[in-house]
Design a protein around this motif. Structure first.
Motif, PDB file in Angstrom:
ATOM      1  N   ASP A 182      -2.689 -11.401 -13.446  1.00 18.93           N
ATOM      2  CA  ASP A 182      -2.343 -12.060 -11.895  1.00 18.93           C
ATOM      3  C   ASP A 182      -0.589 -12.357 -11.836  1.00 18.93           C
ATOM      4  O   ASP A 182      -1.086 -12.991 -12.631  1.00 18.93           O
ATOM      5  CB  ASP A 182      -3.658 -13.128 -12.291  1.00 18.93           C
ATOM      6  N   THR A 232      -3.058  -7.371  -9.359  1.00 13.10           N
ATOM      7  CA  THR A 232      -2.605  -8.787  -8.287  1.00 13.10           C
ATOM      8  C   THR A 232      -2.878 -10.028  -8.191  1.00 13.10           C
ATOM      9  O   THR A 232      -1.771 -10.918  -9.489  1.00 13.10           O
ATOM     10  CB  THR A 232      -4.410  -8.395  -7.628  1.00 13.10           C
ATOM     11  N   GLY A 233      -3.558 -11.878  -7.687  1.00 18.32           N
ATOM     12  CA  GLY A 233      -2.643 -12.432  -7.651  1.00 18.32           C
ATOM     13  C   GLY A 233      -4.482 -12.740  -6.917  1.00 18.32           C
ATOM     14  O   GLY A 233      -5.773 -12.294  -7.117  1.00 18.32           O
ATOM     15  N   ASP A 234      -4.675 -14.150  -7.495  1.00 15.16           N
ATOM     16  CA  ASP A 234      -5.533 -15.514  -7.019  1.00 15.16           C
ATOM     17  C   ASP A 234      -6.665 -14.912  -8.375  1.00 15.16           C
ATOM     18  O   ASP A 234      -8.134 -14.326  -7.319  1.00 15.16           O
ATOM     19  CB  ASP A 234      -6.440 -15.026  -5.589  1.00 15.16           C
ATOM     20  N   HIS A 236       1.123 -13.961   6.464  1.00 14.81           N
ATOM     21  CA  HIS A 236      -0.213 -14.918   7.185  1.00 14.81           C
ATOM     22  C   HIS A 236      -0.334 -15.485   8.019  1.00 14.81           C
ATOM     23  O   HIS A 236       0.167 -16.301   8.490  1.00 14.81           O
ATOM     24  CB  HIS A 236      -0.510 -16.182   5.875  1.00 14.81           C
ATOM     25  N   ASP A 296       7.059 -19.979  -4.441  1.00 18.83           N
ATOM     26  CA  ASP A 296       5.673 -20.232  -4.179  1.00 18.83           C
ATOM     27  C   ASP A 296       5.208 -22.287  -4.922  1.00 18.83           C
ATOM     28  O   ASP A 296       5.664 -22.851  -5.349  1.00 18.83           O
ATOM     29  CB  ASP A 296       5.462 -20.075  -5.777  1.00 18.83           C
ATOM     30  N   GLU A 307       2.547 -10.824  -2.774  1.00 26.18           N
ATOM     31  CA  GLU A 307       3.228 -10.912  -1.541  1.00 26.18           C
ATOM     32  C   GLU A 307       4.330 -10.677  -0.630  1.00 26.18           C
ATOM     33  O   GLU A 307       5.155 -10.456   0.082  1.00 26.18           O
ATOM     34  CB  GLU A 307       2.179 -11.622  -0.631  1.00 26.18           C
ATOM     35  N   GLY A 326      -1.233 -10.341  -2.976  1.00 23.16           N
ATOM     36  CA  GLY A 326      -2.741 -11.152  -2.483  1.00 23.16           C
ATOM     37  C   GLY A 326      -3.564 -11.465  -3.121  1.00 23.16           C
ATOM     38  O   GLY A 326      -3.515 -11.403  -4.856  1.00 23.16           O
ATOM     39  N   SER A 327      -4.975 -11.653  -3.135  1.00 21.53           N
ATOM     40  CA  SER A 327      -6.055 -11.059  -3.421  1.00 21.53           C
ATOM     41  C   SER A 327      -7.083  -9.870  -3.938  1.00 21.53           C
ATOM     42  O   SER A 327      -7.174  -9.516  -2.803  1.00 21.53           O
ATOM     43  CB  SER A 327      -7.037 -12.614  -2.539  1.00 21.53           C
ATOM     44  N   HIS A 356      -0.199 -14.600  -5.946  1.00 20.82           N
ATOM     45  CA  HIS A 356      -0.539 -14.138  -4.286  1.00 20.82           C
ATOM     46  C   HIS A 356       0.681 -14.397  -3.968  1.00 20.82           C
ATOM     47  O   HIS A 356       1.472 -13.613  -2.984  1.00 20.82           O
ATOM     48  CB  HIS A 356      -1.386 -15.604  -3.549  1.00 20.82           C
TER      49      HIS A 356
END
Length: 375
Positions: free
Chosen positions: A331, A311-313, A71, A370, A338, A292-293, A334
């Motif tokens: 989910d 995935t996430g978010d 990031h 996290d 990653e 991630g998202s 994130h």
């Protein structure tokens, strides 16, 4: 293997760009150099998910001259660098300690052998391909060369990265014809005389070039071509590339229940809890993933026949949309989807550094957790 030599940050950036070409990044993203000096020497590197005060402190304590994160630290231009906010403190600490910060974000997400490929492998998917393949990253190169030099030129193009189509390489189309030209005053023609029109048997070579290799391919072409004035065309294509893109979609070796696959995901990503949309007993085999998202890829996953998107978010309305599309949704967060990039990127950068003879130690940072805890 190349002889080991002292490396600089620009060498490290070159390794990073080779793994995750910047042209793959989203327009809004800010990848590459965040803080530091490209000319500085580097012998030790730490790889992390985020550039935080903790990861910067850990990098400095480990004697690292560079921190490579996923990031980006800087997304927007800074109006000020103040020790009153976290970004300012991170920038100040890095500069005081001589630490350079680099980022590979959406370019690593989209890259071949990038984060989403690693996620697909981690979850046991076979023959995974990009879920959303981008356009505008491919060019057709057309060049005219004397027939006697076509193989020399073709070799130079292929060695520089041209001519790959899926799992095929060294691909080209060639046609023969006559080229005409008249050298002017001051010319030093390879064929013909100044002031005289010359007809030459030439070959037209057409091949594909990925955008990230364009500069290198053209440079090698001009160097290998016998003419001092080379006739060539670069044509941007609307074709999608199938080696890069967001997300991945592939199949499990055998169908299983959503409940069993949920357990597989939890184990593979090291999470104790995740959120799920779908019936526990439904059978699943074709799996889409996006680190991630990735909820924006729901429609693409459903359209390509995925039984599940991992995935996430995920938001409430994303869950409702998954229900309406008839696709299950996991989910895993994130962070969990990653954080695998830390080991993956560290390993690949270390391999590339060794191949190029660069004296760099590259280590994954193992201390990140996290920030969102399930209680």
């Amino acid at each position: 293997m190349a002889k080991t030599r002292i490396a600089r940050i620009q060498d490290l950036l070159g390794l990073l760009n080779a793994q995750a070409p910047p042209v793959l990044a989203e327009e809004w993203d800010n990848v590459g150099l965040q803080v530091g000096d490209l000319s500085a020497e580097v012998s030790r590197v730490l790889v992390s998910l985020d550039a935080t005060e903790a990861t910067v402190a850990a990098a400095l304590a480990a004697g690292a001259e560079a921190l490579v994160c996923h990031h980006p630290l800087l997304f927007r231009p800074l109006r000020q660098v103040s020790l009153a906010d976290e970004t300012g403190r991170i920038v100040a600490a890095a500069l005081r300690g001589g630490l350079t910060i680099l980022a590979a974000h959406t370019n690593l997400d989209r890259a071949a052998d990038g984060l989403n490929d690693w996620l697909a492998v981690r979850l046991g998917l076979q023959a995974a391909t990009p879920l959303e393949a981008p356009e505008g990253l491919l060019y057709k190169l057309v060049v005219f060369v004397p027939a006697s030099h076509q193989e020399i030129l073709a070799e130079a193009l292929f060695d520089a990265g041209a001519g790959e189509v899926g799992v095929y390489d060294r691909c080209s189309f060639r046609s023969s014809g006559s080229g005409s030209f008249r050298p002017g005053v001051g010319a030093q023609p390879f064929i013909g005389q100044v002031g005289e029109t010359t007809l030459v048997e030439e070959v037209r070579i057409e091949t594909l070039v990925p955008k990230e290799a364009l500069s290198r391919v053209v440079t090698r072409m001009l160097k290998a071509h016998p003419y001092e004035a080379v006739a060539y065309d670069l044509l941007p294509l609307a074709n999608s590339r199938m080696d890069v893109g967001l997300g991945r979609i592939g199949c499990l070796p055998a169908a299983t229940s959503l409940e069993e696959f949920t357990a597989t995901v939890k184990t593979a990503l090291g999470v104790s809890h995740l959120r799920r949309v779908g019936v526990a007993t439904q059978r699943v085999k074709k799996i889409a993933v996006c680190g991630g998202s990735g909820a924006s890829l729901l429609a693409a996953a459903a359209r390509q026949g995925a039984d599940v998107l991992v995935t996430g978010d995920v938001g409430y309305h994303d869950a409702r949309r998954a229900e309406s599309l008839g696709i299950a949704l996991l989910d895993a967060g994130h962070f969990a989807t990653e954080q695998i990039m830390v080991d993956g990127l560290a390993q690949r950068l270390a391999k590339r550094a060794k191949e190029r003879g660069l004296a760099i130690e590259i280590h994954p940072f193992v201390g990140e957790t996290d920030p969102l805890q399930t209680v």
